[in-house]
Design an enzyme around this catalytic site. Structure first.
Site, PDB file in Angstrom:
ATOM      1  N   LYS A   1       0.859  -1.188   0.000  1.00 47.49           N
ATOM      2  CA  LYS A   1       0.000   0.000   0.000  1.00 47.49           C
ATOM      3  C   LYS A   1       0.890   1.231   0.000  1.00 47.49           C
ATOM      4  CE  LYS A   1      -4.336   1.272   0.079  1.00 47.49           C
ATOM      5  NZ  LYS A   1      -5.506   0.618  -0.514  1.00 47.49           N
TER       6      LYS A   1
ATOM      7  N   ASP B   1      -6.844   4.477  -4.830  1.00 47.94           N
ATOM      8  CA  ASP B   1      -7.567   4.339  -3.567  1.00 47.94           C
ATOM      9  C   ASP B   1      -8.191   5.711  -3.314  1.00 47.94           C
ATOM     10  OD1 ASP B   1      -7.936   2.466  -1.109  1.00 47.94           O
ATOM     11  OD2 ASP B   1      -7.292   4.301  -0.162  1.00 47.94           O
TER      12      ASP B   1
HETATM   13  P1  NDP Z   1     -12.927   8.039  -2.972  1.00 44.79           P
HETATM   14  O1  NDP Z   1     -11.912   9.050  -2.647  1.00 44.79           O
HETATM   15  O2  NDP Z   1     -13.355   7.863  -4.382  1.00 44.79           O
HETATM   16  O3  NDP Z   1     -14.246   8.287  -2.096  1.00 44.79           O
HETATM   17  C1  NDP Z   1     -14.255   8.377  -0.709  1.00 44.79           C
HETATM   18  C2  NDP Z   1     -15.640   8.883  -0.313  1.00 44.79           C
HETATM   19  O4  NDP Z   1     -15.817   8.819   1.102  1.00 44.79           O
HETATM   20  C3  NDP Z   1     -15.863  10.338  -0.689  1.00 44.79           C
HETATM   21  O5  NDP Z   1     -17.200  10.490  -1.068  1.00 44.79           O
HETATM   22  C4  NDP Z   1     -15.574  11.073   0.624  1.00 44.79           C
HETATM   23  O6  NDP Z   1     -16.167  12.336   0.732  1.00 44.79           O
HETATM   24  C5  NDP Z   1     -16.233  10.103   1.580  1.00 44.79           C
HETATM   25  N1  NDP Z   1     -15.831  10.283   2.957  1.00 44.79           N
HETATM   26  C6  NDP Z   1     -14.587  10.399   3.475  1.00 44.79           C
HETATM   27  N2  NDP Z   1     -14.653  10.502   4.805  1.00 44.79           N
HETATM   28  C7  NDP Z   1     -15.965  10.432   5.128  1.00 44.79           C
HETATM   29  C8  NDP Z   1     -16.698  10.424   6.343  1.00 44.79           C
HETATM   30  N3  NDP Z   1     -16.088  10.538   7.517  1.00 44.79           N
HETATM   31  N4  NDP Z   1     -18.057  10.311   6.291  1.00 44.79           N
HETATM   32  C9  NDP Z   1     -18.673  10.201   5.125  1.00 44.79           C
HETATM   33  N5  NDP Z   1     -18.057  10.189   3.939  1.00 44.79           N
HETATM   34  C10 NDP Z   1     -16.727  10.308   3.959  1.00 44.79           C
HETATM   35  O7  NDP Z   1     -12.386   6.662  -2.370  1.00 44.79           O
HETATM   36  P2  NDP Z   1     -12.795   5.178  -2.767  1.00 44.79           P
HETATM   37  O8  NDP Z   1     -14.240   5.102  -3.029  1.00 44.79           O
HETATM   38  O9  NDP Z   1     -11.833   4.672  -3.769  1.00 44.79           O
HETATM   39  O10 NDP Z   1     -12.442   4.416  -1.406  1.00 44.79           O
HETATM   40  C11 NDP Z   1     -13.348   4.349  -0.304  1.00 44.79           C
HETATM   41  C12 NDP Z   1     -12.912   3.252   0.643  1.00 44.79           C
HETATM   42  O11 NDP Z   1     -12.878   1.998  -0.062  1.00 44.79           O
HETATM   43  C13 NDP Z   1     -11.526   3.394   1.260  1.00 44.79           C
HETATM   44  O12 NDP Z   1     -11.526   2.840   2.547  1.00 44.79           O
HETATM   45  C14 NDP Z   1     -10.656   2.546   0.341  1.00 44.79           C
HETATM   46  O13 NDP Z   1      -9.480   2.122   0.994  1.00 44.79           O
HETATM   47  C15 NDP Z   1     -11.603   1.406   0.071  1.00 44.79           C
HETATM   48  N6  NDP Z   1     -11.289   0.621  -1.110  1.00 44.79           N
HETATM   49  C16 NDP Z   1     -11.232   1.209  -2.346  1.00 44.79           C
HETATM   50  C17 NDP Z   1     -10.961   0.441  -3.448  1.00 44.79           C
HETATM   51  C18 NDP Z   1     -10.982   1.003  -4.829  1.00 44.79           C
HETATM   52  O14 NDP Z   1     -10.887   0.222  -5.777  1.00 44.79           O
HETATM   53  N7  NDP Z   1     -11.161   2.292  -5.016  1.00 44.79           N
HETATM   54  C19 NDP Z   1     -10.645  -0.994  -3.330  1.00 44.79           C
HETATM   55  C20 NDP Z   1     -10.828  -1.529  -1.999  1.00 44.79           C
HETATM   56  C21 NDP Z   1     -11.107  -0.717  -0.953  1.00 44.79           C
HETATM   57  P3  NDP Z   1     -15.315  13.683   0.443  1.00 44.79           P
HETATM   58  O15 NDP Z   1     -15.210  13.755  -1.036  1.00 44.79           O
HETATM   59  O16 NDP Z   1     -16.127  14.750   1.072  1.00 44.79           O
HETATM   60  O17 NDP Z   1     -13.958  13.492   1.117  1.00 44.79           O
END
Ligand code: NDP
Length: 448
Positions: free
Chosen positions: A128, A168
């Site tokens: 990572k 991520d």
């Molecule tokens: P993104 O950056 O695309 O999206 C993250 C989202 O979460 C945004 O909408 C963000 O809002 C929101 N967010 C962050 N903090 C909070 C909070 N405290 N409460 C509510 N919403 C919040 O990331 P991903 O979708 O890629 O990743 C999300 C999760 O999934 C992570 O834990 C990542 O490690 C995991 N993951 C992702 C993978 C992937 O392929 N992308 C694979 C496996 C796991 P804002 O824009 O306001 O910050």
């Protein structure tokens, strides 16, 4: 609580060495607790020091990333790459750009990735990386300059047979494109050293959708064991990023109604069902705030806090935002409102107390390392296509993703059953993911 003496010692040493890394220690504790039954059945694990080797990364880089903003000011961020375990294949795991990134977060994610990658059945080790850089509010040119500077250092440590990063939080198609372009420029080699690439330059169909789709395929399997899958279910999804968006789309395709989603500014609730095209355009194309959704859709209401989302009665909860976003009080609210299933789209979104509460109350619970493995699995499929210089169709990759998620679910169930914890997918996933890694470490002797 760990009761096995060997594991207690391993945990105490890990805690002493990493005393300022709470997220990492949380992840280690959760895995070691689950594996007590395996360690007791397999004395060779202690004899060959497998557990104490497992909790120490093979390599960990920290580096300076200097870049210049549009006004000509110089900024310095901190970059990381943790190459945790390579017994199953090249290190594989995403890059996270977020102000909260530090060594603890990178190590917790890298550690989890070892078992997740093992569960996919594909030849990938765990790693990572990332930086404490916030792409939010930056111009494309600023993001490009940061990515180029970050890759200038990272490129010294990665390679298509060594370490293959992906996206991520904060690292999507735009950032991958800038980093890949810089890698080619520096190395003069057009190889699949990153995954999550655009379709025009070596990307795979379904990689964008993979984590969210995979999460829903996994959850559908869980639900099918006792109910009729997603059909007719009310679903709440936290986050509105890559994982959340495509979980929304797939849950709807499988017959569910998704009634709430969030970002770090709050959540929207729409009893008519969130509209995918509007949310996708808002979040992917316009990089807007979720509050704006409520201005565009009359049936939607915005609430400016994040945790309140778990007070909404639903059948299925899919936390897809970030670590430790769903605590014990949220779990209690979900259970008292009749939730049937919870599956983690984000990494470690539920606190240990919340997970325990779900399990005690017989809620179907899909832990992240199994439920969100679809992203890295499809990255593995992207690597295969790059190596063979071929492109598979959307349908072919989607079918493979579906088969992998079904297989992960079944193997987690079998492992849980075999070790006396039927239905406990937390233990089952840890055990099934661990066995292959442990067998390979034993086969190699004391190398790392
Ligand atoms: P993104 O950056 O695309 O999206 C993250 C989202 O979460 C945004 O909408 C963000 O809002 C929101 N967010 C962050 N903090 C909070 C909070 N405290 N409460 C509510 N919403 C919040 O990331 P991903 O979708 O890629 O990743 C999300 C999760 O999934 C992570 O834990 C990542 O490690 C995991 N993951 C992702 C993978 C992937 O392929 N992308 C694979 C496996 C796991 P804002 O824009 O306001 O910050």
């Amino acid at each position: 609580m760990i009761t096995n003496q060997y594991l207690q010692k391993v945990y105490q040493e890990t805690a002493k060495r990493n005393s300022a890394q709470p997220e990492y220690l949380q992840a280690v504790m959760e895995v070691l607790e689950s594996l007590e039954c395996v360690v007791e059945r397999r004395p060779e694990l202690e004899q060959w020091g497998v557990m104490q080797r497992l909790v120490e990364p093979e390599r960990f880089f920290q580096f300076r990333v200097s870049w210049v903003d549009d006004a000509g000011h110089v900024h310095v961020n901190r970059g990381y790459r943790c190459q945790f375990n390579s017994v199953l294949g090249p290190y594989k795991g995403g890059l996270r750009f977020h102000p909260s990134v530090n060594a603890s977060i990178i190590k917790f994610l890298g550690f989890e990735q070892i078992f997740k990658n093992s569960l996919t059945g594909l030849p990938m080790g765990g790693g990572k990386g990332g930086a404490d850089f916030d792409p939010k509010g930056k111009s494309d040119a600023e993001v490009m300059r940061f990515c180029q500077s970050f890759m200038t250092e990272l490129s010294k440590h990665i390679g298509e047979d060594t370490d293959v990063p992906a996206g991520d939080i904060g690292v999507g198609a735009r950032e991958i494109g800038y980093m890949y372009g810089q890698y080619i420029r520096l190395s003069n080699r057009n190889t699949g050293v990153l995954t999550g690439k655009g379709l025009s330059y070596g990307g795979s169909f379904v990689r964008t959708e993979a984590t969210g789709y995979g999460l829903c395929y996994f959850t559908d399997e869980m639900l099918r064991a006792v109910h009729n899958g997603f059909e007719g279910k009310r679903v709440v999804i936290s986050g509105s990023g890559n994982v959340a968006l495509y979980a929304l789309q797939k849950a709807q395709q499988l017959g569910a109604k998704v009634i709430a989603m969030s970002d770090s500014g709050g959540f929207v609730c729409d009893e008519e069902g969130i509209r995918f095209e509007i949310m996708q355009d808002l979040k992917e194309n316009r990089r807007g705030r979720i509050e704006e959704y409520a201005h565009m859709v009359r049936s939607a209401r915005f609430t400016p806090n994040t945790n309140g989302i778990w007070q909404i009665p639903c059948d299925v909860a899919l936390p897809c935002a970030t670590q430790n976003e769903l605590g014990l009080e949220d779990a209690k609210a979900l259970v008292s409102n009749g939730v049937i299933a919870v599956a983690e789209g984000a990494n470690m979104p539920c606190t240990p107390e919340a997970v325990e509460y779900f399990l005690e109350n017989q809620i179907l619970f899909g832990p992240a390392k199994a439920a969100n493995a679809g992203g890295v699995a499809t990255s593995g499929l992207e690597m295969s296509q790059n190596n063979m210089r071929v492109n598979w169709s959307f349908e072919k990759v989607d079918q493979k993703l579906h088969d992998i998620m079904t297989d992960i679910y079944q193997r987690a169930c079998q492992a849980a059953e075999e070790y006396g914890y039927p239905g406990n997918l937390v233990r089952g996933s840890n055990i099934a993911g661990f066995q292959k890694v442990a067998d390979s470490m034993l086969a190699y002797g004391i190398t790392y």
